[in-house]
Design a protein around this motif. Structure first.
Motif, PDB file in Angstrom:
ATOM      1  N   VAL A  71      -0.936   0.963   9.447  1.00  0.00           N
ATOM      2  CA  VAL A  71      -0.815  -0.115   8.343  1.00  0.00           C
ATOM      3  C   VAL A  71       0.048   0.415   7.279  1.00  0.00           C
ATOM      4  CG1 VAL A  71      -1.682  -1.242   6.497  1.00  0.00           C
ATOM      5  CG2 VAL A  71      -3.132  -0.926   8.390  1.00  0.00           C
ATOM      6  N   VAL A  72       1.385   0.076   7.252  1.00  0.00           N
ATOM      7  CA  VAL A  72       2.571   0.451   6.535  1.00  0.00           C
ATOM      8  C   VAL A  72       2.465  -0.492   5.046  1.00  0.00           C
ATOM      9  CG1 VAL A  72       5.179   0.647   6.437  1.00  0.00           C
ATOM     10  CG2 VAL A  72       3.935   0.702   8.782  1.00  0.00           C
ATOM     11  N   VAL A  73       2.732   0.330   4.097  1.00  0.00           N
ATOM     12  CA  VAL A  73       2.611  -0.111   2.852  1.00  0.00           C
ATOM     13  C   VAL A  73       4.176  -0.096   2.353  1.00  0.00           C
ATOM     14  CG1 VAL A  73       2.088  -0.150   0.521  1.00  0.00           C
ATOM     15  CG2 VAL A  73       0.517   0.412   2.412  1.00  0.00           C
ATOM     16  N   PRO A  74       5.306  -0.964   2.338  1.00  0.00           N
ATOM     17  CA  PRO A  74       6.607  -0.875   1.983  1.00  0.00           C
ATOM     18  C   PRO A  74       6.677  -0.518   0.471  1.00  0.00           C
ATOM     19  CG  PRO A  74       6.122  -2.984   3.128  1.00  0.00           C
ATOM     20  CD  PRO A  74       4.732  -2.344   2.663  1.00  0.00           C
ATOM     21  N   ALA A  75       7.721  -0.047   0.071  1.00  0.00           N
ATOM     22  CA  ALA A  75       8.347   0.145  -1.215  1.00  0.00           C
ATOM     23  C   ALA A  75       7.741  -0.987  -1.873  1.00  0.00           C
ATOM     24  CB  ALA A  75       9.615   0.613  -1.360  1.00  0.00           C
ATOM     25  N   GLY A  76       7.173  -0.568  -3.323  1.00  0.00           N
ATOM     26  CA  GLY A  76       6.896  -1.879  -4.512  1.00  0.00           C
ATOM     27  C   GLY A  76       5.512  -1.332  -5.019  1.00  0.00           C
ATOM     28  N   THR A  77       5.173  -1.852  -6.060  1.00  0.00           N
ATOM     29  CA  THR A  77       4.065  -1.359  -6.729  1.00  0.00           C
ATOM     30  C   THR A  77       2.847  -2.598  -6.518  1.00  0.00           C
ATOM     31  OG1 THR A  77       5.245  -0.552  -8.551  1.00  0.00           O
ATOM     32  CG2 THR A  77       3.117  -1.055  -8.919  1.00  0.00           C
ATOM     33  N   TYR A  78       1.927  -2.079  -5.788  1.00  0.00           N
ATOM     34  CA  TYR A  78       0.826  -3.033  -5.522  1.00  0.00           C
ATOM     35  C   TYR A  78      -0.469  -2.777  -6.347  1.00  0.00           C
ATOM     36  CZ  TYR A  78       3.227  -3.329  -0.882  1.00  0.00           C
ATOM     37  OH  TYR A  78       4.247  -3.652  -0.031  1.00  0.00           O
ATOM     38  N   LEU A  79      -0.749  -3.990  -7.265  1.00  0.00           N
ATOM     39  CA  LEU A  79      -1.769  -3.886  -8.055  1.00  0.00           C
ATOM     40  C   LEU A  79      -3.015  -4.254  -7.342  1.00  0.00           C
ATOM     41  CD1 LEU A  79      -0.423  -5.540 -11.207  1.00  0.00           C
ATOM     42  CD2 LEU A  79      -0.495  -3.067 -10.633  1.00  0.00           C
ATOM     43  N   SER A  80      -4.183  -3.203  -6.957  1.00  0.00           N
ATOM     44  CA  SER A  80      -5.147  -3.554  -6.295  1.00  0.00           C
ATOM     45  C   SER A  80      -6.449  -3.449  -6.620  1.00  0.00           C
ATOM     46  CB  SER A  80      -4.800  -2.723  -4.906  1.00  0.00           C
ATOM     47  OG  SER A  80      -6.040  -3.313  -3.946  1.00  0.00           O
ATOM     48  N   ASN A  81      -7.562  -4.202  -6.347  1.00  0.00           N
ATOM     49  CA  ASN A  81      -8.863  -3.994  -6.775  1.00  0.00           C
ATOM     50  C   ASN A  81      -9.500  -2.745  -5.354  1.00  0.00           C
ATOM     51  OD1 ASN A  81      -9.263  -5.153  -8.984  1.00  0.00           O
ATOM     52  ND2 ASN A  81      -9.435  -7.035  -7.783  1.00  0.00           N
ATOM     53  N   GLN A  82     -10.748  -2.604  -5.294  1.00  0.00           N
ATOM     54  CA  GLN A  82     -11.008  -1.900  -4.237  1.00  0.00           C
ATOM     55  C   GLN A  82     -10.891  -2.503  -2.947  1.00  0.00           C
ATOM     56  OE1 GLN A  82     -15.500  -1.332  -3.633  1.00  0.00           O
ATOM     57  NE2 GLN A  82     -14.916   0.765  -4.013  1.00  0.00           N
ATOM     58  N   PHE A  83     -10.414  -1.818  -1.949  1.00  0.00           N
ATOM     59  CA  PHE A  83     -10.324  -2.231  -0.549  1.00  0.00           C
ATOM     60  C   PHE A  83     -10.858  -0.929   0.329  1.00  0.00           C
ATOM     61  CE2 PHE A  83      -6.382   0.072  -1.504  1.00  0.00           C
ATOM     62  CZ  PHE A  83      -6.056   0.849  -0.491  1.00  0.00           C
TER      63      PHE A  83
END
Length: 142
Positions: A71-83
């Motif tokens: 699972v590739v996460v590209p550049a950027g700021t991801y605001l996330s709750n628990q996963f």
């Protein structure tokens, strides 16, 4: 194998080295498991908690349903709750990718004792402490 008893009561056993090879090979390190070659890319970061969390979760679920993969996460700021991570998943953060915990009093990434073959790779950042001032922990230091 040859067994011989000496006059003073001691025994000596000699074994041909070739006869030990099956026993030695049985003790060899097992092959390391590999994550399936499937690749799944998380959609671009939006900065919206519900959207970013859903995008990460849905991409992990797609990989899980395919039997695993990266699972590739590209550049950027991801605001996330628990996963939650799943078995046979490599969560790979590209350079410039930041997953920031929206709820710093809870754990960002959930796992369980029944999972296997999980990797977190890349040079991105998982910021599990806050959504404000970066107090990030880089993956290289994990």
């Amino acid at each position: 194998m040859h067994i011989q008893r000496f006059a003073h009561g001691r025994w000596i056993v000699t074994v041909a080295a070739a006869s030990l090879l099956p026993a030695v090979s049985a003790l060899a390190d097992p092959a390391l498991p590999t994550i399936p070659a499937n690749t799944f890319t998380v959609p671009a970061a939006t900065g919206v908690v519900a959207t970013d969390t859903s995008n990460i979760t849905n991409t992990i679920t797609a990989a899980k349903n395919a039997g695993g993969g990266t699972v590739v996460v590209p550049a950027g700021t991801y605001l996330s709750n628990q996963f939650a991570l799943s078995s046979n998943i490599n969560l790979h953060l590209n350079s410039g990718a930041i997953i920031s915990n929206n709820a710093p009093t809870s754990t960002l990434i959930q796992t369980s004792g029944t999972l296997h073959y999980i990797e977190i790779t890349g040079i991105g950042i998982i910021d599990d402490r806050s959504t404000g001032t970066p107090t990030a922990l880089t993956l290289a230091s994990l």
